[in-house]
Design an enzyme around this catalytic site. Structure first.
Site, PDB file in Angstrom:
ATOM      1  N   ARG A  44     -20.939 -16.382  -5.116  1.00 21.55           N
ATOM      2  CA  ARG A  44     -21.735 -15.452  -4.333  1.00 21.55           C
ATOM      3  C   ARG A  44     -22.059 -14.307  -5.291  1.00 21.55           C
ATOM      4  NH1 ARG A  44     -21.783 -15.965   1.441  1.00 21.55           N
ATOM      5  NH2 ARG A  44     -22.210 -18.183   1.719  1.00 21.55           N
ATOM      6  N   ARG A  92     -29.465 -13.320   1.175  1.00 16.63           N
ATOM      7  CA  ARG A  92     -29.344 -12.405   2.306  1.00 16.63           C
ATOM      8  C   ARG A  92     -29.496 -10.987   1.771  1.00 16.63           C
ATOM      9  NH1 ARG A  92     -25.599  -9.340   5.313  1.00 16.63           N
ATOM     10  NH2 ARG A  92     -26.183  -9.278   7.518  1.00 16.63           N
ATOM     11  N   ARG A 127     -26.296  -7.590  12.631  1.00 17.02           N
ATOM     12  CA  ARG A 127     -24.847  -7.797  12.705  1.00 17.02           C
ATOM     13  C   ARG A 127     -24.180  -6.439  12.931  1.00 17.02           C
ATOM     14  NH1 ARG A 127     -23.336 -11.863   7.616  1.00 17.02           N
ATOM     15  NH2 ARG A 127     -24.711 -13.592   8.215  1.00 17.02           N
ATOM     16  N   CYS A 185     -23.149 -24.506   3.485  1.00 16.86           N
ATOM     17  CA  CYS A 185     -23.663 -24.435   4.852  1.00 16.86           C
ATOM     18  C   CYS A 185     -25.178 -24.560   4.827  1.00 16.86           C
ATOM     19  CB  CYS A 185     -23.264 -23.111   5.496  1.00 16.86           C
ATOM     20  SG  CYS A 185     -23.888 -22.932   7.185  1.00 16.86           S
TER      21      CYS A 185
END
Length: 347
Positions: free
Chosen positions: A211, A262, A290, A253
């Site tokens: 990430r 993102r 969120r 995923c």
């Protein structure tokens, strides 16, 4: 983003007895089977997708099931993916020069390496080899990207807790990721690379092998985007990222396929927070909402995490433009007590 977002499971919608019979005996070179791919969905009925990929081959071998699920979730026809990190002609000014609204800005991408299984399927020996390969590259970065690597096992509990609370460090995955196999052998051969100012961070061994994160306090979306682009240019020359021309970058995923990006701001919107249509307003702007502590959390004191809603079927440039314009409109609505029409063309 894990595959869990609380809607009806797409696995059950698309998996027929005929398809099960056709796919159940297949196996990728890393031993990933249909059963393993859908184990998380079988364990958790509140999973949305219900499936995880164990490697790049998963997306080809089990495409009769995965492609309809991906199309259904993304609304994309899977006609092909193009990357574009250019900002030419796009607004690059400060979205919040007063510092009244935006607390921090963050952009991350997920990446896996083509020759390794993904975290749900990778074995202990291969995980160690992957870590060694990645760390050699990371510790060779120069300039504003130069930093140091810390294996998770080497961190004190106090340091680990502090970084987790500051959203700098990851922790074991949620129950969906646990069922998919992501948490196996925790915390071995996992770690964090970071620059001294914590504006560039790489997580090794989380939901995806990497990430890659660019972040900073306050606003500055263009600076964060350019830093990430610079890092990906360097890393992409030395690491073979898993991808193809149809699905883009391959992620564990399927919700992260495509750009695997993102882009988000942590933003204070106390007036809009009191409106019951905040999520609907953001959705019309192409944005997702969120809470303060990320997915499955609630807002606190009017603070929300606002990000792009779509990763597949768009470019990185599209994501930047949509977030910049959307956040600008939200700030204008907040300033005008929520009375602004979000479709207005004057902002």
């Amino acid at each position: 983003m894990s595959c869990s977002t609380g809607a009806a499971m797409l696995l059950h919608k698309h998996l027929t007895p005929e398809l099960t019979s056709r796919l159940e005996k297949l196996k990728t070179r890393n031993g990933w089977t249909l059963r393993k791919a859908m184990q998380s969905g079988l364990d958790h009925e509140d999973s949305q997708m219900g499936v995880y990929a164990g490697d790049s081959e998963t997306y080809a071998l089990f495409s009769p099931l995965l492609h309809p699920i991906i199309r259904d979730h993304s609304g994309c026809n899977l006609g092909g993916h193009t990357s574009d990190f250019s900002l030419d002609g796009l607004p690059q000014g400060d979205l919040d020069p007063s510092g009244e609204f935006i607390i921090s800005t963050r952009i991350r991408v997920g990446r896996n390496l083509a020759r390794y299984a993904f975290p749900p399927a990778i074995g202990a020996r291969a995980r160690a080899e992957l870590e060694a390969e990645v760390v050699q590259v990371l510790t060779g970065l120069k300039g504003e990207l130069a930093g140091e690597y810390h294996p998770l096992a080497s961190l004190s509990e106090a340091q680990r807790r502090t970084w987790v609370e500051q959203h700098v460090l990851f922790k074991p995955g949620d129950r969906f990721l646990d069922s998919a196999g992501v948490n196996r052998d925790w915390p071995r051969n996992r770690g964090i690379f970071h620059t001294p100012d914590l504006r560039f961070i790489v997580w090794v061994g989380e939901e995806d092998a990497l990430r890659i994160i660019s972040m900073q306090p306050g606003s500055g979306l263009a600076a964060v985007f350019r830093r990430l682009t610079s890092a990906l240019d360097v890393l992409g020359e030395q690491l073979d990222f898993a991808r193809d021309s149809r699905l883009g970058y391959h992620t564990a995923c399927p919700t992260n396929l495509g750009t695997a990006m993102r882009a988000s701001v942590l933003i204070r919107l106390p007036r809009l927070s009191r409106r019951p249509d905040l999520h609907a307003r953001c959705a019309r702007l192409g944005l997702a909402v969120r809470g303060l502590h990320g997915e499955h959390s609630d807002a606190e004191d009017g603070v929300h995490d606002i990000s792009n809603a779509v990763r597949l079927g768009v470019t990185e440039r599209d994501i930047y433009r949509q977030l910049w314009r959307g956040v600008r409109k939200l700030i204008a609505m907040e300033t005008r007590n929520g009375i602004l029409n979000e479709d207005s063309q004057d902002i």
